[in-house]
Design an enzyme around this catalytic site. Structure first.
Site, PDB file in Angstrom:
ATOM      1  N   GLU A 280      59.300  61.091  60.230  1.00 28.42           N
ATOM      2  CA  GLU A 280      57.951  60.835  60.656  1.00 28.42           C
ATOM      3  C   GLU A 280      57.236  62.301  60.448  1.00 28.42           C
ATOM      4  OE1 GLU A 280      56.295  58.135  60.861  1.00 28.42           O
ATOM      5  OE2 GLU A 280      57.734  56.574  61.575  1.00 28.42           O
TER       6      GLU A 280
HETATM    7 ZN    ZN Z   1      55.584  54.277  58.224  1.00 27.54          ZN
END
Ligand code: ZN
Length: 506
Positions: A372
């Site tokens: 992320e």
């Molecule tokens: Zn995602």
């Protein structure tokens, strides 16, 4: 008419023409564009924007449009703070603008007002071109994946996978009708393999995926930076290609990306596409099925690593991996944390049917994770490309066997023989990888005493000091090169009088 009056009249005409031209027009109808044009408006210098959200009705979580007629103007842009995860997610956020959709800058002033329910942004100086593109975060269009992939076709290190054709196309997205009633045509979907076929016999297999969520663009920059490294002539990349093959699927949801969506695909816009990575039908998410089935077919259902590059669109707490506790001490992951202090670890359970769980369950990956990244003010495209490159360096540190000159995956006396053959030689006319294979371990174009030190340290680490000493007992008739190296060996060990080889005269 006196001259002065003519000049004044001309100025008035010019002013009226320029003010007529100064009307700003907005457009969100292009690849990756996202704007509720019908509910947006321009009043003088104030541009009121309406967000659009296919996935969370009444909210917005992606914004990308062009404003035409802005040259010389300094407009203020304003949008409601009905951001999907709450207006507080916009605190500390900075919007971006570009004159060419390639190079992006952050707006000077960005402020969320909770009392007014707005987010307002502007610059301290006027725009210098007539058309400007404005976005919530650094955009990455579906077209960018197509053009980047097309540039890879000619790379000697890139080849089609079993599922793909010579254009690296593995299938078509389903297309569909988007939330604005526009037809999104089916698009090519891509997959390819990066490999040096002359590498070690038992190469690692690494699967790389991105573009599952339509507004998580930074993941695509990460993957692009990693791919650019993997196909480069950098010595670390050349070495890594000897030890690992990469299976790359850069855009798993091209329709959602093209339509300027938040999160979902166009075909199933109410579903989160990262919850249905389950063969054989992936809950009828045809885009995911194309990538999932290709991953299984291309890798034989067995990889060592899978990385799925996403972005946390609303987060501001820093770039991180969602890592299963059992994977958190994986050497590649630890190497990445060391290479990129801006990355941290967060836990994962791999309960939902995500791409990461798919890697673990359906590809038998020894390490499978979602990565992320976040839109942080001041962090531009180069940051995310570099982060991708750092993944490549982390893999290189993890897999490459130091001083394995014949690339058989082990450091043995065979490598010593190659080192000896290339010792005391100017190797600068060779390519970096060929020079390495002849013993230039520090990349300075020579195999010399510095490389000897590197070789010795690597060999002792791999085989112990007795193993290194044993290399010298194998030298039957010292020639000039081995004589020099035996001298170096003796110096290196500081045992000139103790070792039988060191007691003779050379
Ligand atoms: Zn995602």
């Amino acid at each position: 008419m006196p001259t002065k009056k003519i000049v004044c009249a001309c100025l008035l005409i010019l002013l009226s023409v320029s003010s007529a031209r100064a009307v700003i027009t907005l457009d969100g109808d292009f690849d990756h564009g996202g704007l509720d044009e019908a509910n947006s408006s321009v009043a003088g210098n104030l541009v009121m924007l309406a967000g659009r959200d296919n996935y969370n009705a009444g909210d917005w979580k992606w914004l990308y449009f062009s404003a035409d007629g802005v040259n010389g103007l300094q407009p203020t842009f304003r949008i409601g703070d009905n951001f999907n995860t709450g207006g507080s997610s916009l605190v500390g956020h900075a919007m971006v603008y570009s004159y060419d959709q390639e190079n992006w800058s952050f707006f000077d002033n960005n402020a969320r007002s909770s009392s007014a329910g707005t987010f307002t942004f502007s610059n301290n100086s006027a725009f210098t071109q007539n058309q400007v593109w404005v976005a919530y975060g650094l955009p990455y269009s579906a077209g960018r994946t197509a053009s980047h992939t097309s540039q890879l076709v000619s790379s000697p290190w890139v080849s089609p996978t079993l599922s793909g054709n010579s254009s690296l196309v593995i299938g078509q997205s389903p297309g569909g009708i988007d939330d604005l009633g526009r037809t999104v045509m089916p698009q090519d979907m891509y997959g390819y393999k990066i490999s040096d076929p002359t590498g070690v016999p038992d190469k690692k297999k690494i699967a790389l995926v991105s573009g599952v969520h339509s507004n998580e663009t930074l993941g695509n920059y990460n993957l692009e930076g990693l791919v650019d490294f993997l196909v480069s002539d950098d010595i670390e990349a050349s070495l890594l290609r000897k030890y690992a093959d990469f299976y790359v699927y850069p855009m798993a949801n091209p329709d959602g990306r093209f339509a300027g969506y938040n999160r979902s695909t166009v075909q199933r816009e109410s579903l989160d596409p990262n919850r249905y990575w389950v063969p054989p039908n992936y809950n009828n998410l045809d885009d995911i099925e194309v990538v999932g089935d290709a991953l299984i077919a291309d890798t034989g259902g067995d990889v060592d690593y899978l990385l799925d590059f996403h972005s946390t669109v609303n987060g501001k707490d820093g770039h991180h991996g969602l890592i299963l506790p059992a994977y958190q001490s994986d050497p590649m992951w630890l190497n990445l944390l060391q290479l990129d202090p801006g990355v941290h670890t967060q836990g994962a359970s791999l309960i939902d049917d995500t791409g990461a769980k798919f890697g673990r369950v359906h590809l038998n990956a020894e390490f499978s994770a979602t990565f992320e990244t976040q839109f942080l003010a001041g962090e531009n495209i180069d940051r995310f490309l570099t982060l991708g490159r750092n993944f490549g360096l982390a893999f290189e540190r993890t897999f490459v066997v130091a001083a394995d000159l014949n690339f058989d995956g082990q450091l043995t006396s065979l490598d010593w023989n190659l080192f000896l053959a290339g010792s005391e030689t100017n190797l600068s006319i060779l390519s970096p990888i060929d020079a390495y294979a002849a013993g230039d371990l520090n990349g300075d174009g020579f195999n010399d005493i510095i490389d000897f030190g590197i070789f010795k340290n690597a060999y002792v680490l791999a085989n112990g000091l007795p193993g290194f000493q044993a290399l010298f007992t194998q030298v039957p008739e010292p020639n000039s090169k081995s004589t020099t190296l035996i001298a170096l060996f003796c110096l290196a060990l500081f045992r000139i009088s103790r070792h039988p080889l060191c007691s003779g005269s050379f």
